[in-house]
Design a protein around this motif. Sequence first.
Motif, PDB file in Angstrom:
ATOM      1  N   LEU A 348      38.984 -29.046 -39.575  1.00 50.34           N
ATOM      2  CA  LEU A 348      40.211 -28.991 -38.783  1.00 50.34           C
ATOM      3  C   LEU A 348      41.317 -29.824 -39.429  1.00 50.34           C
ATOM      4  O   LEU A 348      42.486 -29.410 -39.472  1.00 50.34           O
ATOM      5  CB  LEU A 348      39.935 -29.487 -37.361  1.00 50.34           C
ATOM      6  N   LEU A 349      40.963 -30.992 -39.962  1.00 47.81           N
ATOM      7  CA  LEU A 349      41.956 -31.850 -40.617  1.00 47.81           C
ATOM      8  C   LEU A 349      42.505 -31.195 -41.881  1.00 47.81           C
ATOM      9  O   LEU A 349      43.710 -31.264 -42.157  1.00 47.81           O
ATOM     10  CB  LEU A 349      41.324 -33.209 -40.959  1.00 47.81           C
ATOM     11  N   ILE A 350      41.625 -30.565 -42.668  1.00 43.42           N
ATOM     12  CA  ILE A 350      42.086 -29.883 -43.877  1.00 43.42           C
ATOM     13  C   ILE A 350      43.071 -28.778 -43.513  1.00 43.42           C
ATOM     14  O   ILE A 350      44.122 -28.619 -44.157  1.00 43.42           O
ATOM     15  CB  ILE A 350      40.892 -29.306 -44.659  1.00 43.42           C
ATOM     16  N   ALA A 351      42.750 -28.012 -42.481  1.00 41.99           N
ATOM     17  CA  ALA A 351      43.648 -26.936 -42.048  1.00 41.99           C
ATOM     18  C   ALA A 351      44.996 -27.500 -41.605  1.00 41.99           C
ATOM     19  O   ALA A 351      46.054 -26.980 -41.985  1.00 41.99           O
ATOM     20  CB  ALA A 351      42.995 -26.144 -40.917  1.00 41.99           C
ATOM     21  N   ALA A 352      44.969 -28.568 -40.807  1.00 40.63           N
ATOM     22  CA  ALA A 352      46.212 -29.149 -40.305  1.00 40.63           C
ATOM     23  C   ALA A 352      47.079 -29.681 -41.440  1.00 40.63           C
ATOM     24  O   ALA A 352      48.298 -29.459 -41.469  1.00 40.63           O
ATOM     25  CB  ALA A 352      45.888 -30.267 -39.310  1.00 40.63           C
ATOM     26  N   VAL A 353      46.453 -30.369 -42.396  1.00 44.53           N
ATOM     27  CA  VAL A 353      47.209 -30.956 -43.509  1.00 44.53           C
ATOM     28  C   VAL A 353      47.779 -29.869 -44.416  1.00 44.53           C
ATOM     29  O   VAL A 353      48.959 -29.915 -44.800  1.00 44.53           O
ATOM     30  CB  VAL A 353      46.310 -31.916 -44.311  1.00 44.53           C
ATOM     31  N   THR A 354      46.969 -28.881 -44.781  1.00 46.21           N
ATOM     32  CA  THR A 354      47.442 -27.839 -45.703  1.00 46.21           C
ATOM     33  C   THR A 354      48.542 -26.986 -45.080  1.00 46.21           C
ATOM     34  O   THR A 354      49.529 -26.666 -45.751  1.00 46.21           O
ATOM     35  CB  THR A 354      46.283 -26.932 -46.155  1.00 46.21           C
ATOM     36  N   PHE A 355      48.414 -26.641 -43.814  1.00 48.57           N
ATOM     37  CA  PHE A 355      49.464 -25.856 -43.164  1.00 48.57           C
ATOM     38  C   PHE A 355      50.751 -26.674 -43.022  1.00 48.57           C
ATOM     39  O   PHE A 355      51.852 -26.137 -43.170  1.00 48.57           O
ATOM     40  CB  PHE A 355      49.002 -25.360 -41.791  1.00 48.57           C
ATOM     41  N   SER A 356      50.615 -27.963 -42.747  1.00 53.61           N
ATOM     42  CA  SER A 356      51.805 -28.815 -42.606  1.00 53.61           C
ATOM     43  C   SER A 356      52.549 -28.944 -43.929  1.00 53.61           C
ATOM     44  O   SER A 356      53.781 -28.832 -43.976  1.00 53.61           O
ATOM     45  CB  SER A 356      51.391 -30.206 -42.105  1.00 53.61           C
ATOM     46  N   ILE A 357      51.811 -29.177 -45.015  1.00 56.39           N
ATOM     47  CA  ILE A 357      52.456 -29.285 -46.330  1.00 56.39           C
ATOM     48  C   ILE A 357      53.069 -27.953 -46.730  1.00 56.39           C
ATOM     49  O   ILE A 357      54.178 -27.902 -47.277  1.00 56.39           O
ATOM     50  CB  ILE A 357      51.436 -29.758 -47.387  1.00 56.39           C
ATOM     51  N   THR A 358      52.356 -26.872 -46.450  1.00 51.22           N
ATOM     52  CA  THR A 358      52.882 -25.534 -46.775  1.00 51.22           C
ATOM     53  C   THR A 358      54.187 -25.273 -46.029  1.00 51.22           C
ATOM     54  O   THR A 358      55.162 -24.774 -46.603  1.00 51.22           O
ATOM     55  CB  THR A 358      51.850 -24.449 -46.412  1.00 51.22           C
ATOM     56  N   TRP A 359      54.214 -25.590 -44.750  1.00 52.49           N
ATOM     57  CA  TRP A 359      55.424 -25.396 -43.948  1.00 52.49           C
ATOM     58  C   TRP A 359      56.586 -26.185 -44.535  1.00 52.49           C
ATOM     59  O   TRP A 359      57.704 -25.665 -44.673  1.00 52.49           O
ATOM     60  CB  TRP A 359      55.180 -25.837 -42.506  1.00 52.49           C
TER      61      TRP A 359
END
Length: 379
Positions: A348-359
């Motif tokens: 869940l943390l990996i998903a949150a971090v990667t989507f945030s950086i991508t955004w």
Amino acid sequence: MKVSDWILEEWTFLLKSKRMWIILLLVPLFFTFLFGSVYSGGKLRLLPVAFLDEDHSELSRQVMQAFDSSEVFSVREEVRSEDGLVHQIELGEAEVGVVIPKGFEKAVTRGERGELMTIIDGSNIMVVNSALNSANEIVQTFSGGISIKRVEAKGLTDDSVFSLRFAHRMLYNPGLSYSIFMPLGLVSALVQQVLLLAIALSVVRYKPLRVVPLGKWIYAKTVPYFWLGLFLVMSTMGILIKGYDFPFVGQTSQMLLLTVLFVFALVGLGMLISAISPNALQATQISMLLALLSFPLSGYTWPFISMPKALVSVAHVFPLTYYLDGLQKIAVKGSDWIQIQGDLVGLLLIAAVTFSITWFLLKVNSLGQVEGRHPLDHN
């Protein structure tokens, strides 16, 4: 044009292309150093050991000291019952359990064989082989030392050469079969590679414009690949479990949630790769590089305890690390929710971090654009 001219032309291209030199020379050298570092120990070291000493004698303490002195084992904790010892192995707090029964020292003193049992986590074949061989070596060495003292004390025959009897109990994989170990990891790694590549190639074709709501654009781009990835993982695992009788002793709900978070994290990672890649070629190269890195670093084929700490830290950046750990716990061990919560949180943390950086990166990119084709239009 002569053949020699073609050869010269190709050499000229190679000498001028930095990217080709990176692919042909630096990548193989990098992975050589990486694999060398991962497996540099040559054998497993400091496998955590829990022990149950029901004898509480001088001899039983000496046996445990012999295990702790070995470079392969590290005695961590004493438990009060065999169930407690098995529970330590279920939690992953110990890879090996040692049971010294009551009357152990008295049996040896009477000239009988003292019985010693190890309980081993059989879900990882690499751990099993090293633990069995090393435990047997320790017991035989210790047994030989006791036998020499008996001979020196006289009155004993050669029948008493083996003073200790070594037995083992294998948890989760009594047949020591590779079939419940390698295919799960290989199939998961393959699905990861396919999904990362598909996402990276799809999204890198165009970046969103300022006029497009970024959240909606990311949602529209990721939904198809999320469902496709979920289908791929569940169908491949279903084929292994139902079609080829691979063991699955856990709960289906656990498997489903773990897979959902794994695919979610992979989609996020794929979006991030696309966001930092200027073109499809670089997106392909990065996704393949990361996928190739993730499997040997996942701790699946070589435990973290025997890896350099720096590589262990890198390993926990990849979704595959958490998925394979959770998958093994669910499918092979039948672990409960508490035991896999670390893997769920990690994904869940990996998903949150990667989507945030991508955004953030796409937001910056869209602000720098003036005009162009609508990013949701198809070719």
